[in-house]
Design a protein around this motif. Structure first.
Motif: not given
Length: 51
Positions: A1-8, A15-19, A23-24
């Motif tokens: 979901m954009g800048k955040v996601g689920i760990s592989e 996880v926060n992929h950056g930025g 709230a995300d």
């Protein structure tokens, strides 16, 4: 979901992929909980507790 996601590496780690912002992460957590509840009738609970 954009800048955040689920760990592989672990399906229940967000996880926060950056930025991404808190709230995300919260929106992703709620989305995951709703999908799991809908598909498997299981309620997930956050750990640790959000403040």
């Amino acid at each position: 979901m954009g800048k955040v996601g689920i760990s592989e590496r672990h399906a229940l780690v967000l996880v926060n992929h950056g930025g991404g912002e808190q709230a995300d992460i919260r929106a992703l957590a709620e989305h995951v909980k709703a999908q799991v509840r809908s598909r498997f009738s299981v309620d997930l609970h956050e750990e640790p507790v959000f403040l």
